[in-house]
Design a protein around this motif. Structure first.
Motif, PDB file in Angstrom:
ATOM      1  N   ILE A 302      -5.051  -0.923 -22.769  1.00  0.00           N
ATOM      2  CA  ILE A 302      -4.940   0.398 -22.146  1.00  0.00           C
ATOM      3  C   ILE A 302      -4.092   1.321 -23.031  1.00  0.00           C
ATOM      4  O   ILE A 302      -4.450   2.474 -23.296  1.00  0.00           O
ATOM      5  CB  ILE A 302      -4.339   0.299 -20.732  1.00  0.00           C
ATOM      6  CG1 ILE A 302      -5.402  -0.151 -19.742  1.00  0.00           C
ATOM      7  CG2 ILE A 302      -3.780   1.648 -20.291  1.00  0.00           C
ATOM      8  CD1 ILE A 302      -4.949  -0.176 -18.309  1.00  0.00           C
ATOM      9  N   SER A 303      -2.953   0.804 -23.504  1.00  0.00           N
ATOM     10  CA  SER A 303      -2.083   1.612 -24.362  1.00  0.00           C
ATOM     11  C   SER A 303      -2.806   2.027 -25.635  1.00  0.00           C
ATOM     12  O   SER A 303      -2.732   3.188 -26.064  1.00  0.00           O
ATOM     13  CB  SER A 303      -0.818   0.816 -24.717  1.00  0.00           C
ATOM     14  OG  SER A 303      -0.072   0.514 -23.562  1.00  0.00           O
ATOM     15  N   TYR A 304      -3.533   1.080 -26.228  1.00  0.00           N
ATOM     16  CA  TYR A 304      -4.273   1.376 -27.453  1.00  0.00           C
ATOM     17  C   TYR A 304      -5.364   2.412 -27.205  1.00  0.00           C
ATOM     18  O   TYR A 304      -5.496   3.389 -27.949  1.00  0.00           O
ATOM     19  CB  TYR A 304      -4.887   0.083 -27.995  1.00  0.00           C
ATOM     20  CG  TYR A 304      -5.903   0.313 -29.089  1.00  0.00           C
ATOM     21  CD1 TYR A 304      -5.504   0.564 -30.386  1.00  0.00           C
ATOM     22  CD2 TYR A 304      -7.270   0.283 -28.800  1.00  0.00           C
ATOM     23  CE1 TYR A 304      -6.444   0.782 -31.404  1.00  0.00           C
ATOM     24  CE2 TYR A 304      -8.208   0.504 -29.796  1.00  0.00           C
ATOM     25  CZ  TYR A 304      -7.794   0.745 -31.094  1.00  0.00           C
ATOM     26  OH  TYR A 304      -8.724   0.978 -32.077  1.00  0.00           O
ATOM     27  N   LEU A 305      -6.141   2.219 -26.158  1.00  0.00           N
ATOM     28  CA  LEU A 305      -7.272   3.103 -25.886  1.00  0.00           C
ATOM     29  C   LEU A 305      -6.813   4.508 -25.478  1.00  0.00           C
ATOM     30  O   LEU A 305      -7.419   5.505 -25.879  1.00  0.00           O
ATOM     31  CB  LEU A 305      -8.157   2.494 -24.799  1.00  0.00           C
ATOM     32  CG  LEU A 305      -8.896   1.217 -25.219  1.00  0.00           C
ATOM     33  CD1 LEU A 305      -9.519   0.535 -24.015  1.00  0.00           C
ATOM     34  CD2 LEU A 305      -9.944   1.503 -26.271  1.00  0.00           C
ATOM     35  N   LYS A 306      -5.753   4.587 -24.690  1.00  0.00           N
ATOM     36  CA  LYS A 306      -5.229   5.900 -24.304  1.00  0.00           C
ATOM     37  C   LYS A 306      -4.747   6.671 -25.531  1.00  0.00           C
ATOM     38  O   LYS A 306      -4.910   7.895 -25.631  1.00  0.00           O
ATOM     39  CB  LYS A 306      -4.086   5.741 -23.294  1.00  0.00           C
ATOM     40  CG  LYS A 306      -4.533   5.431 -21.867  1.00  0.00           C
ATOM     41  CD  LYS A 306      -3.313   5.292 -20.968  1.00  0.00           C
ATOM     42  CE  LYS A 306      -3.708   5.031 -19.519  1.00  0.00           C
ATOM     43  NZ  LYS A 306      -4.316   6.209 -18.885  1.00  0.00           N
ATOM     44  N   ASP A 307      -4.157   5.947 -26.468  1.00  0.00           N
ATOM     45  CA  ASP A 307      -3.570   6.601 -27.636  1.00  0.00           C
ATOM     46  C   ASP A 307      -4.598   6.911 -28.712  1.00  0.00           C
ATOM     47  O   ASP A 307      -4.546   7.966 -29.356  1.00  0.00           O
ATOM     48  CB  ASP A 307      -2.476   5.697 -28.203  1.00  0.00           C
ATOM     49  CG  ASP A 307      -1.772   6.326 -29.394  1.00  0.00           C
ATOM     50  OD1 ASP A 307      -1.466   7.532 -29.321  1.00  0.00           O
ATOM     51  OD2 ASP A 307      -1.536   5.620 -30.388  1.00  0.00           O
ATOM     52  N   LYS A 308      -5.571   6.005 -28.901  1.00  0.00           N
ATOM     53  CA  LYS A 308      -6.452   6.111 -30.057  1.00  0.00           C
ATOM     54  C   LYS A 308      -7.894   6.500 -29.745  1.00  0.00           C
ATOM     55  O   LYS A 308      -8.626   6.887 -30.638  1.00  0.00           O
ATOM     56  CB  LYS A 308      -6.464   4.777 -30.817  1.00  0.00           C
ATOM     57  CG  LYS A 308      -5.101   4.338 -31.303  1.00  0.00           C
ATOM     58  CD  LYS A 308      -4.515   5.343 -32.288  1.00  0.00           C
ATOM     59  CE  LYS A 308      -3.128   4.927 -32.721  1.00  0.00           C
ATOM     60  NZ  LYS A 308      -2.516   5.925 -33.641  1.00  0.00           N
TER      61      LYS A 308
END
Length: 314
Positions: A302-308
């Motif tokens: 989730i953190s990766y997808l929200k950011d990238k």
């Protein structure tokens, strides 16, 4: 004598006499006549009084039943040995699963501890897939492929409140795959729209979520090529449009399910195998392992997808 031994003996005795049908009786009669006919060729038979020859015939019949009992006894003992060997093998493989789980989680924990670096992130996820792939190769005694699919944009699954049409049209991309199957991610595969409605595995899982059937939020198919109406958007990316696997296990990347909890549809862990009947739907260990890994990946992805990725879609 153990209960299992008594069971084997009782089963063997039962098989001697049941099921008895006309064909079996005829076979017994023919076998008896054959043996008596062979014995008649020996001179000692002429020394036996006629009224005692029925004793010989009875003995022949008893010998046939004893032979039949020993045949079934041997078959049932061998069957039990195979069963015990399988039980030992199952225990051994799930002991190895604990080791594989620890190694896989070490890759997840590394992503928690380190500052974000794209190369480190992808290398860790590929190593994660490699660990699972190695385990499933051994478990299935076959060749498996492991991949992680992620959603193209952010969609919340909030029980009955989610827009089902929006979720059905949601598309996924392959974030990473084990290092042994890079050729699957060819240009055709990358340029294909891999949406929910075009994939039986995804649509089945999403349907279970909307039905609040949290015990069935997975997809196992042990005979993919012979499943009527089976859909996969990946087919065009394979040689001759032929799916390179016979069975598959797909599990959603979601946290531990709790009623009335709002969470994001992140994606799926996908494991496929080139042979049939390699995944056990009724084995709690099979699903518990991959459920645990999916739970561990949830926050990181989730953190990766929200950011990238997702922020670019909004």
């Amino acid at each position: 004598m153990s209960i299992k031994s008594q069971h084997i003996i009782r089963k063997s005795l039962l098989e001697v006499f049941w099921p008895i049908n006309i064909g079996t009786l005829i076979n017994y009669f023919v076998d008896g006549l054959t043996i008596v006919g062979v014995l008649a060729n020996f001179k000692f038979m002429n020394t036996i009084p006629n009224n005692w020859k029925w004793v010989v015939a009875t003995g022949v019949i008893i010998c046939i039943f004893i032979g039949r009992f020993l045949f079934f006894l041997n078959k049932n003992i061998n069957s039990r040995i195979v069963e015990l060997e399988q039980q030992v093998a199952d225990k051994n493989i799930w002991c190895e699963a604990v080791v594989s789980l620890r190694k896989a989680y070490s890759k997840i924990n590394l992503l928690h501890k380190e500052e974000y670096d794209k190369n480190l992130f992808m290398d860790s996820l590929i190593n994660f897939c490699d660990i699972l792939q190695k385990f499933y190769n051994k478990k299935t005694n076959s060749s498996c492929c492991v991949s992680i699919k992620v959603a193209k944009y952010e969609v919340y699954i909030d029980n009955k409140n989610t827009n089902r049409d929006k979720l059905d049209s949601l598309s996924f991309v392959n974030l990473c795959r084990d290092s042994h199957h890079p050729t699957r991610d060819n240009d055709i595969y990358k340029n294909t729209n891999h949406n929910v409605t075009g994939n039986t595995a995804y649509s089945t899982i999403i349907g279970s979520m909307f039905d609040d059937n949290y015990e069935k939020i997975f997809y196992i198919n042990n005979d993919v090529k012979n499943t009527p109406n089976y859909l996969t958007t990946s087919r065009n990316g394979y040689d001759n449009n032929e799916i390179p696997y016979e069975s598959e296990l797909v599990y959603p990347i979601i946290p531990h399910i709790r009623p009335n909890t709002k969470y994001v549809m992140v994606g799926f862990i996908c494991v496929d195998c080139k042979d049939k009947n390699k995944f056990q739907e009724k084995n709690d260990l099979e699903l518990s392992m991959i459920s645990c890994l999916a739970d561990g990946l949830y926050n990181i992805l989730i953190s990766y997808l929200k950011d990238k990725q997702w922020n670019k879609q909004n």
